[in-house]
Design a protein around this motif. Structure first.
Motif, PDB file in Angstrom:
ATOM      1  N   VAL A   1      42.764  55.317 -17.169  1.00 31.98           N
ATOM      2  CA  VAL A   1      43.641  55.117 -16.020  1.00 31.98           C
ATOM      3  C   VAL A   1      42.762  54.987 -14.783  1.00 31.98           C
ATOM      4  O   VAL A   1      41.899  55.836 -14.526  1.00 31.98           O
ATOM      5  CB  VAL A   1      44.625  56.288 -15.833  1.00 31.98           C
ATOM      6  CG1 VAL A   1      45.372  56.164 -14.508  1.00 31.98           C
ATOM      7  CG2 VAL A   1      45.614  56.339 -16.993  1.00 31.98           C
ATOM      8  N   VAL A   2      42.968  53.916 -14.042  1.00 36.07           N
ATOM      9  CA  VAL A   2      42.304  53.742 -12.746  1.00 36.07           C
ATOM     10  C   VAL A   2      43.379  53.936 -11.685  1.00 36.07           C
ATOM     11  O   VAL A   2      44.262  53.085 -11.523  1.00 36.07           O
ATOM     12  CB  VAL A   2      41.659  52.348 -12.614  1.00 36.07           C
ATOM     13  CG1 VAL A   2      41.047  52.186 -11.220  1.00 36.07           C
ATOM     14  CG2 VAL A   2      40.602  52.144 -13.694  1.00 36.07           C
ATOM     15  N   HIS A   3      43.310  55.065 -10.999  1.00 34.54           N
ATOM     16  CA  HIS A   3      44.379  55.410 -10.059  1.00 34.54           C
ATOM     17  C   HIS A   3      43.950  55.060  -8.636  1.00 34.54           C
ATOM     18  O   HIS A   3      43.205  55.790  -7.991  1.00 34.54           O
ATOM     19  CB  HIS A   3      44.714  56.898 -10.177  1.00 34.54           C
ATOM     20  CG  HIS A   3      45.846  57.311  -9.288  1.00 34.54           C
ATOM     21  ND1 HIS A   3      47.038  56.616  -9.228  1.00 34.54           N
ATOM     22  CD2 HIS A   3      45.970  58.341  -8.402  1.00 34.54           C
ATOM     23  CE1 HIS A   3      47.846  57.206  -8.371  1.00 34.54           C
ATOM     24  NE2 HIS A   3      47.209  58.243  -7.843  1.00 34.54           N
ATOM     25  N   MET A   4      44.458  53.913  -8.155  1.00 33.32           N
ATOM     26  CA  MET A   4      44.147  53.444  -6.808  1.00 33.32           C
ATOM     27  C   MET A   4      45.313  53.576  -5.849  1.00 33.32           C
ATOM     28  O   MET A   4      45.119  53.547  -4.632  1.00 33.32           O
ATOM     29  CB  MET A   4      43.729  51.963  -6.858  1.00 33.32           C
ATOM     30  CG  MET A   4      42.519  51.676  -7.725  1.00 33.32           C
ATOM     31  SD  MET A   4      41.850  50.021  -7.421  1.00 33.32           S
ATOM     32  CE  MET A   4      43.251  49.001  -7.896  1.00 33.32           C
ATOM     33  N   ALA A   5      46.540  53.686  -6.359  1.00 33.73           N
ATOM     34  CA  ALA A   5      47.725  53.674  -5.501  1.00 33.73           C
ATOM     35  C   ALA A   5      47.655  54.774  -4.453  1.00 33.73           C
ATOM     36  O   ALA A   5      47.421  55.940  -4.775  1.00 33.73           O
ATOM     37  CB  ALA A   5      48.979  53.847  -6.359  1.00 33.73           C
ATOM     38  N   ALA A   6      47.836  54.395  -3.189  1.00 30.08           N
ATOM     39  CA  ALA A   6      47.744  55.368  -2.104  1.00 30.08           C
ATOM     40  C   ALA A   6      48.218  54.747  -0.804  1.00 30.08           C
ATOM     41  O   ALA A   6      48.238  53.519  -0.652  1.00 30.08           O
ATOM     42  CB  ALA A   6      46.296  55.841  -1.927  1.00 30.08           C
TER      43      ALA A   6
ATOM     44  N   VAL B   1      40.130  57.779 -13.556  1.00 32.82           N
ATOM     45  CA  VAL B   1      39.332  57.444 -12.378  1.00 32.82           C
ATOM     46  C   VAL B   1      40.211  57.580 -11.142  1.00 32.82           C
ATOM     47  O   VAL B   1      41.262  56.934 -11.038  1.00 32.82           O
ATOM     48  CB  VAL B   1      38.782  56.004 -12.457  1.00 32.82           C
ATOM     49  CG1 VAL B   1      37.867  55.720 -11.263  1.00 32.82           C
ATOM     50  CG2 VAL B   1      38.050  55.778 -13.778  1.00 32.82           C
ATOM     51  N   PHE B   2      39.772  58.420 -10.207  1.00 29.46           N
ATOM     52  CA  PHE B   2      40.505  58.605  -8.957  1.00 29.46           C
ATOM     53  C   PHE B   2      39.684  58.035  -7.811  1.00 29.46           C
ATOM     54  O   PHE B   2      38.515  58.377  -7.643  1.00 29.46           O
ATOM     55  CB  PHE B   2      40.768  60.097  -8.713  1.00 29.46           C
ATOM     56  CG  PHE B   2      41.383  60.388  -7.364  1.00 29.46           C
ATOM     57  CD1 PHE B   2      42.637  59.888  -7.040  1.00 29.46           C
ATOM     58  CD2 PHE B   2      40.701  61.153  -6.427  1.00 29.46           C
ATOM     59  CE1 PHE B   2      43.206  60.154  -5.798  1.00 29.46           C
ATOM     60  CE2 PHE B   2      41.260  61.427  -5.186  1.00 29.46           C
ATOM     61  CZ  PHE B   2      42.517  60.928  -4.874  1.00 29.46           C
ATOM     62  N   LEU B   3      40.301  57.155  -7.018  1.00 26.87           N
ATOM     63  CA  LEU B   3      39.616  56.582  -5.878  1.00 26.87           C
ATOM     64  C   LEU B   3      39.748  57.509  -4.680  1.00 26.87           C
ATOM     65  O   LEU B   3      40.788  57.574  -4.031  1.00 26.87           O
ATOM     66  CB  LEU B   3      40.156  55.186  -5.550  1.00 26.87           C
ATOM     67  CG  LEU B   3      39.405  54.032  -6.236  1.00 26.87           C
ATOM     68  CD1 LEU B   3      39.601  54.099  -7.742  1.00 26.87           C
ATOM     69  CD2 LEU B   3      39.856  52.692  -5.698  1.00 26.87           C
ATOM     70  N   SER B   4      38.669  58.242  -4.425  1.00 25.05           N
ATOM     71  CA  SER B   4      38.603  59.110  -3.259  1.00 25.05           C
ATOM     72  C   SER B   4      37.859  58.375  -2.153  1.00 25.05           C
ATOM     73  O   SER B   4      37.728  57.143  -2.183  1.00 25.05           O
ATOM     74  CB  SER B   4      37.925  60.428  -3.634  1.00 25.05           C
ATOM     75  OG  SER B   4      38.038  61.374  -2.587  1.00 25.05           O
ATOM     76  N   SER B   5      37.347  59.109  -1.167  1.00 29.28           N
ATOM     77  CA  SER B   5      36.777  58.452   0.007  1.00 29.28           C
ATOM     78  C   SER B   5      35.712  59.315   0.674  1.00 29.28           C
ATOM     79  O   SER B   5      35.839  60.544   0.723  1.00 29.28           O
ATOM     80  CB  SER B   5      37.887  58.153   1.015  1.00 29.28           C
ATOM     81  OG  SER B   5      37.363  57.749   2.255  1.00 29.28           O
ATOM     82  N   CYS B   6      34.694  58.660   1.208  1.00 27.02           N
ATOM     83  CA  CYS B   6      33.685  59.374   1.995  1.00 27.02           C
ATOM     84  C   CYS B   6      34.244  59.856   3.329  1.00 27.02           C
ATOM     85  O   CYS B   6      33.569  60.609   4.038  1.00 27.02           O
ATOM     86  CB  CYS B   6      32.477  58.470   2.243  1.00 27.02           C
ATOM     87  SG  CYS B   6      31.402  58.257   0.808  1.00 27.02           S
ATOM     88  N   SER B   7      35.458  59.444   3.679  1.00 28.74           N
ATOM     89  CA  SER B   7      36.060  59.923   4.925  1.00 28.74           C
ATOM     90  C   SER B   7      36.313  61.426   4.888  1.00 28.74           C
ATOM     91  O   SER B   7      36.588  62.027   5.927  1.00 28.74           O
ATOM     92  CB  SER B   7      37.365  59.180   5.215  1.00 28.74           C
ATOM     93  OG  SER B   7      38.355  59.504   4.260  1.00 28.74           O
ATOM     94  N   VAL B   8      36.191  62.047   3.712  1.00 27.90           N
ATOM     95  CA  VAL B   8      36.358  63.504   3.618  1.00 27.90           C
ATOM     96  C   VAL B   8      35.285  64.238   4.417  1.00 27.90           C
ATOM     97  O   VAL B   8      35.450  65.411   4.757  1.00 27.90           O
ATOM     98  CB  VAL B   8      36.328  63.983   2.156  1.00 27.90           C
ATOM     99  CG1 VAL B   8      37.494  63.381   1.373  1.00 27.90           C
ATOM    100  CG2 VAL B   8      34.999  63.654   1.486  1.00 27.90           C
ATOM    101  N   TYR B   9      34.193  63.537   4.767  1.00 30.04           N
ATOM    102  CA  TYR B   9      33.118  64.177   5.537  1.00 30.04           C
ATOM    103  C   TYR B   9      33.408  64.193   7.031  1.00 30.04           C
ATOM    104  O   TYR B   9      32.752  64.927   7.784  1.00 30.04           O
ATOM    105  CB  TYR B   9      31.783  63.481   5.258  1.00 30.04           C
ATOM    106  CG  TYR B   9      31.378  63.560   3.807  1.00 30.04           C
ATOM    107  CD1 TYR B   9      31.132  64.784   3.195  1.00 30.04           C
ATOM    108  CD2 TYR B   9      31.262  62.414   3.020  1.00 30.04           C
ATOM    109  CE1 TYR B   9      30.776  64.868   1.854  1.00 30.04           C
ATOM    110  CE2 TYR B   9      30.910  62.487   1.681  1.00 30.04           C
ATOM    111  CZ  TYR B   9      30.668  63.716   1.102  1.00 30.04           C
ATOM    112  OH  TYR B   9      30.329  63.795  -0.233  1.00 30.04           O
ATOM    113  N   GLY B  10      34.373  63.373   7.483  1.00 23.08           N
ATOM    114  CA  GLY B  10      34.827  63.415   8.860  1.00 23.08           C
ATOM    115  C   GLY B  10      33.722  63.191   9.865  1.00 23.08           C
ATOM    116  O   GLY B  10      33.073  62.146   9.885  1.00 23.08           O
ATOM    117  N   VAL B  11      33.520  64.164  10.752  1.00 23.77           N
ATOM    118  CA  VAL B  11      32.403  64.128  11.703  1.00 23.77           C
ATOM    119  C   VAL B  11      31.298  64.987  11.111  1.00 23.77           C
ATOM    120  O   VAL B  11      31.478  66.191  10.937  1.00 23.77           O
ATOM    121  CB  VAL B  11      32.817  64.664  13.080  1.00 23.77           C
ATOM    122  CG1 VAL B  11      31.631  64.650  14.040  1.00 23.77           C
ATOM    123  CG2 VAL B  11      33.957  63.829  13.651  1.00 23.77           C
TER     124      VAL B  11
END
Length: 354
Positions: A74-79, A117-127
């Motif tokens: 499963v490639v989970h991209m929906a968001a 597979v979960f599509l996360s993001s480097c935006s979790v690092y914020g500032v």
């Protein structure tokens, strides 16, 4: 091989589906999407979904568990897929990006799916000042979108079972797609240069952004969908991108201007500090996936965008109010009565879709 891809009718989906079909010509590829952005096409000669075995329409908040039977990956991209949409629809973002994601993973595990597979993001690092962020560093989410990604990662880490789970913390996406997005920094700059001969940098240009082309995202997803548990562990969170593509926003603007001579660059030097600025360390990804490393350079991404957008005769100087801005699309659906406040299609909504 049977692969279920959620959110396939977005920006990354057309590129991913084409890549997987090329890599696995005999695979059964199933798409699942609610079609918010199905009409946001760039004039591609064929519908991207033609490369699928089957397209299923539905809402990830109420997906049929039977859809997971016999699925290998499963490639989970929906968001709800960026910060402005997350801020505008914060509660729905939590429902779709986190609660539905965890439920889908649980259903996949119960059905015997091998890879998730979960599509996360480097935006979790914020500032994040200082050295490039590694996977085990402190997280600093500053948006509802980033918070939903962290919440899902933590829930997936707590799953018990044999399913191999990979959370890909992707760098900021860029590049050409049959369903183009222009609410992404590099894509925005190319659109401004082509339509107005000017790039407007809304920040002071100093924030850092790691970038990854959608073509390279597809390569990373392929790796994660076939990864054995011995390669990184049953549960893995990994930054997906390359160290060479950590850029300051002003440098991206000047790179686009260099590719399109005569383009003016306007930087808002008096802008308040951007809420997202981070460099990212991608060494873990380089070690674990040496054969699936990013291949598209910054210049390559720019050139592909220029070629693709010229091919669609792009010249919309007001593109920030166009269907290529995802928040605009959702707002238009809402204003026309096609979607409820919870972003659920109203019965008969298909009669009003443009």
């Amino acid at each position: 091989m049977k692969v279920l891809i959620t959110g396939n009718m977005g920006y990354v989906g057309p590129v991913l589906v084409r890549h997987l079909r090329r890599r696995f010509p005999d695979a059964e590829l199933i798409g699942f999407d609610n079609a918010y952005f199905a009409h946001c096409l760039t004039g591609a000669p064929t519908l991207p979904e033609a490369s699928l075995t089957r397209q299923v329409f539905g809402d990830v908040r109420s997906i049929d568990p039977g859809l997971f039977h016999g699925v290998d990956a499963v490639v989970h991209m929906a968001a709800i897929s960026n910060d402005p949409m997350g801020d505008r629809f914060a509660r729905v973002t939590a429902e779709i990006n986190q609660e539905a994601s965890v439920q889908i993973a649980q259903q996949a595990q119960a059905a015997g799916v091998r890879n998730f597979v979960f599509l996360s993001s480097c935006s979790v690092y914020g500032v994040a000042a200082g050295p490039p962020r590694r996977e085990d560093d402190e997280l600093n989410p500053v948006t509802a979108y980033a918070a939903s990604k962290i919440g899902t990662e933590r829930a997936l880490a707590g799953l018990n079972g044999d399913m191999t789970v990979t959370c890909l913390r992707f760098a900021t996406a860029c590049g050409m797609s049959d369903r183009l997005r222009l609410d992404l920094v590099l894509n925005d700059f190319v659109a401004g240069a082509l339509s107005r001969g000017e790039i407007t940098v809304l920040s002071d240009g100093t924030p850092w952004r790691p970038l990854i082309d959608v073509a390279d995202m597809a390569r990373a997803i392929e790796w994660a969908a076939t990864r054995p548990a011995e390669r990184g562990g049953r549960f893995l969170t990994v930054n997906a991108g390359s160290d060479e593509r950590n850029h300051q926003v002003r440098d991206l603007a000047h790179a686009v201007a260099a590719a399109l001579p005569g383009t003016k660059v306007s930087i808002n030097t008096s802008a308040p500090v951007d809420s997202r600025s981070y460099r990212v360390d991608f060494s873990r990804f380089a070690e674990l996936a040496p054969e699936h490393q990013p291949q598209v350079t910054l210049e390559g991404s720019i050139n592909r965008l220029v070629e693709g957008m010229r091919g669609m005769r792009f010249a919309d100087a007001e593109f920030r109010h166009s269907p290529f801005i995802r928040l605009q699309v959702l707002q238009q659906h809402r204003e026309a009565g096609r979607l409820t406040d919870d972003l659920v299609w109203r019965q008969g909504a298909e009669e009003t879709v443009p």
